[in-house]
Design a protein around this motif. Structure first.
Motif, short mmCIF file in Angstrom:
data_model
loop_
_atom_site.label_atom_id
_atom_site.label_comp_id
_atom_site.label_asym_id
_atom_site.label_seq_id
_atom_site.Cartn_x
_atom_site.Cartn_y
_atom_site.Cartn_z
N ILE A 97 10.12 -8.20 -10.10
CA ILE A 97 9.20 -7.31 -9.38
C ILE A 97 9.04 -7.81 -7.94
CG2 ILE A 97 6.84 -6.41 -9.28
CD1 ILE A 97 8.21 -5.18 -11.57
N GLY A 98 9.03 -9.14 -7.77
CA GLY A 98 8.93 -9.73 -6.42
C GLY A 98 10.12 -9.35 -5.56
N ASP A 99 11.32 -9.30 -6.16
CA ASP A 99 12.51 -8.87 -5.41
C ASP A 99 12.35 -7.41 -4.98
OD1 ASP A 99 13.61 -11.36 -5.79
OD2 ASP A 99 14.86 -10.75 -7.51
N LEU A 100 11.81 -6.60 -5.89
CA LEU A 100 11.57 -5.19 -5.56
C LEU A 100 10.55 -5.07 -4.42
CD1 LEU A 100 12.06 -2.21 -6.31
CD2 LEU A 100 10.11 -2.40 -7.85
N GLU A 101 9.51 -5.89 -4.47
CA GLU A 101 8.49 -5.86 -3.40
C GLU A 101 9.09 -6.27 -2.06
OE1 GLU A 101 5.33 -8.32 -4.88
OE2 GLU A 101 4.39 -6.64 -5.94
N LYS A 102 10.04 -7.21 -2.10
CA LYS A 102 10.70 -7.62 -0.86
C LYS A 102 11.50 -6.45 -0.27
CE LYS A 102 13.79 -11.07 1.07
NZ LYS A 102 14.73 -12.15 0.82
N LEU A 103 12.21 -5.72 -1.13
CA LEU A 103 12.95 -4.54 -0.65
C LEU A 103 11.99 -3.48 -0.10
CD1 LEU A 103 15.62 -4.08 -3.48
CD2 LEU A 103 16.02 -4.82 -1.13
N ILE A 104 10.85 -3.32 -0.79
CA ILE A 104 9.86 -2.34 -0.32
C ILE A 104 9.30 -2.74 1.04
CG2 ILE A 104 7.55 -1.42 -0.78
CD1 ILE A 104 8.28 -1.36 -3.74
N SER A 105 9.05 -4.03 1.24
CA SER A 105 8.49 -4.47 2.53
C SER A 105 9.51 -4.26 3.65
CB SER A 105 8.04 -5.93 2.46
OG SER A 105 9.16 -6.80 2.38
N GLU A 106 10.81 -4.48 3.38
CA GLU A 106 11.84 -4.23 4.40
C GLU A 106 11.91 -2.74 4.75
OE1 GLU A 106 15.40 -5.81 2.72
OE2 GLU A 106 14.81 -7.89 3.05
N ALA A 107 11.84 -1.90 3.72
CA ALA A 107 11.88 -0.46 3.95
C ALA A 107 10.62 0.00 4.71
CB ALA A 107 12.00 0.28 2.62
N THR A 108 9.47 -0.55 4.35
CA THR A 108 8.22 -0.21 5.03
C THR A 108 8.28 -0.59 6.50
OG1 THR A 108 7.01 -0.50 2.97
CG2 THR A 108 5.72 -0.56 4.99
N LYS A 109 8.87 -1.75 6.77
CA LYS A 109 9.01 -2.20 8.15
C LYS A 109 9.88 -1.23 8.95
CE LYS A 109 10.47 -6.22 10.83
NZ LYS A 109 11.12 -7.54 10.79
N ALA A 110 10.97 -0.77 8.35
CA ALA A 110 11.85 0.20 9.03
C ALA A 110 11.12 1.52 9.28
CB ALA A 110 13.11 0.43 8.20
N VAL A 111 10.33 1.96 8.30
CA VAL A 111 9.57 3.21 8.45
C VAL A 111 8.54 3.06 9.56
CG1 VAL A 111 7.89 4.73 7.32
CG2 VAL A 111 9.93 4.01 6.09
N ASP A 112 7.84 1.94 9.60
CA ASP A 112 6.82 1.72 10.62
C ASP A 112 7.43 1.69 12.03
OD1 ASP A 112 4.71 1.70 8.85
OD2 ASP A 112 4.75 -0.48 8.58
N LYS A 113 8.61 1.08 12.15
CA LYS A 113 9.29 1.05 13.45
C LYS A 113 9.65 2.46 13.89
CE LYS A 113 11.51 -3.46 13.80
NZ LYS A 113 12.82 -4.15 13.85
N ALA A 114 10.14 3.25 12.93
CA ALA A 114 10.53 4.63 13.27
C ALA A 114 9.32 5.45 13.70
CB ALA A 114 11.22 5.28 12.07
#
Length: 148
Positions: A97-114
């Motif tokens: 689940i922690g690995d999944l959360e890491k992927l989610i945080s990377e995706a969230t960062k990309a969304v926030d930048k956009a």
């Protein structure tokens, strides 16, 4: 000037009526020809040049926005594939689940930048982030890892 106005009649033509003094005079007097001195070149920006520059600029902006959106789509896809893979397993640990959360945080960062750059609307970004966290919560709920 006297010679130029002597041939004019006092009555204004029907076309120039109601235009005002400057426009009425401009209708009678031809515009002076543009003079270019040999020592100083005059650079004028034509509409054609602006159109070309705008076309190039909009193409670059479109490619930049497409790159950002593609990055977001790829990262979200990784999150959804990981979540569905974990959902198909019989049991999963907190580390997975922690690995999944890491992927989610990377995706969230990309969304926030956009969103910050104006590529995505803020509501669109919020909807995408919510969708990813919903996948994670449903996974935790189904595996019995959700703690209140």
């Amino acid at each position: 000037l006297v010679n130029a106005f002597s041939s004019l009649s006092i009555a204004a033509p029907a076309k120039a009526a109601g235009l005002g003094f400057k426009k009425a005079v401009a209708a009678f007097v031809p515009a002076p020809a543009a003079r270019v001195s040999a020592s100083r070149a005059v650079f004028t920006v034509e509409a054609k040049q602006n159109k070309k520059a705008r076309t190039i600029q909009s193409r670059n902006e479109r490619l930049y926005n497409k790159m950002r959106k593609s990055e977001i789509t790829t990262r979200m896809k990784k999150v959804f594939l990981k979540a569905s893979a974990l959902g198909e397993q019989e049991a999963c640990s907190e580390e997975e689940i922690g690995d999944l959360e890491k992927l989610i945080s990377e995706a969230t960062k990309a969304v926030d930048k956009a969103i910050a750059k104006g590529v995505l609307h803020k509501n669109t970004g919020a909807r995408r982030k919510s969708r990813m966290s919903k996948y994670k919560q449903e996974l935790r709920r189904s595996k019995g890892l959700l703690t209140a």
